[in-house]
Each structure stands twice: as C-alpha cells, then as structure tokens.
Design a protein around this motif. Structure first.
Motif, short mmCIF file in Angstrom:
data_model
loop_
_atom_site.label_atom_id
_atom_site.label_comp_id
_atom_site.label_asym_id
_atom_site.label_seq_id
_atom_site.Cartn_x
_atom_site.Cartn_y
_atom_site.Cartn_z
N GLU A 17 0.82 -1.22 0.00
CA GLU A 17 0.00 0.00 0.00
C GLU A 17 0.85 1.27 0.00
N CYS A 18 1.85 1.28 -0.87
CA CYS A 18 2.69 2.47 -1.04
C CYS A 18 3.38 2.40 -2.40
N TYR A 19 3.97 3.51 -2.80
CA TYR A 19 4.73 3.55 -4.05
C TYR A 19 6.12 3.01 -3.81
N THR A 20 6.65 2.31 -4.80
CA THR A 20 7.97 1.72 -4.68
C THR A 20 8.66 1.70 -6.05
N CYS A 21 9.93 1.38 -6.04
CA CYS A 21 10.72 1.29 -7.27
C CYS A 21 10.74 -0.17 -7.73
#
Length: 57
Positions: A17-21
C-alpha cells in the motif's frame, strides 16, 4: 517532486500500500530512495504508463 515520481519504474504496490521502485536497489540506493534524496538514479526512465501507448500509435 522527486525524479522517482516521474519515472517509469515507480509504481504503486498494492501489497505494501505504497509507491515503490521496480528496480533491484542496493542498500545505499534504497537508503536514498526512502529518504527522498535519490536524485541521480541510474535506472531513471522518464515517462508514465502512456509513453508506450504513444509510441505504438
């Protein structure tokens, strides 16, 4: 806005539930990524999810 926010490798991970690479970052790169100071990323690719579609037309 950081470089990550306009990179094609930056995506929303529904599990965390978050942005990631999407790239496999080493320990130092991950520290810069989490700290928001990742300005010279070797994996940076400008664009968004519509970039590929524009090239196909």
């Amino acid at each position: 806005m950081s470089n990550c926010e306009i990179c094609m490798n930056y995506f929303y991970d529904e599990d965390y539930e978050c942005y990631t690479c999407a790239m496999d970052l080493d320990e130092d790169e991950m520290r810069h990524f989490i700290g928001g100071s990742f300005t010279r990323c070797p994996y940076f690719r400008p664009g968004d999810e519509y970039t590929i579609v524009r090239k196909q037309n």
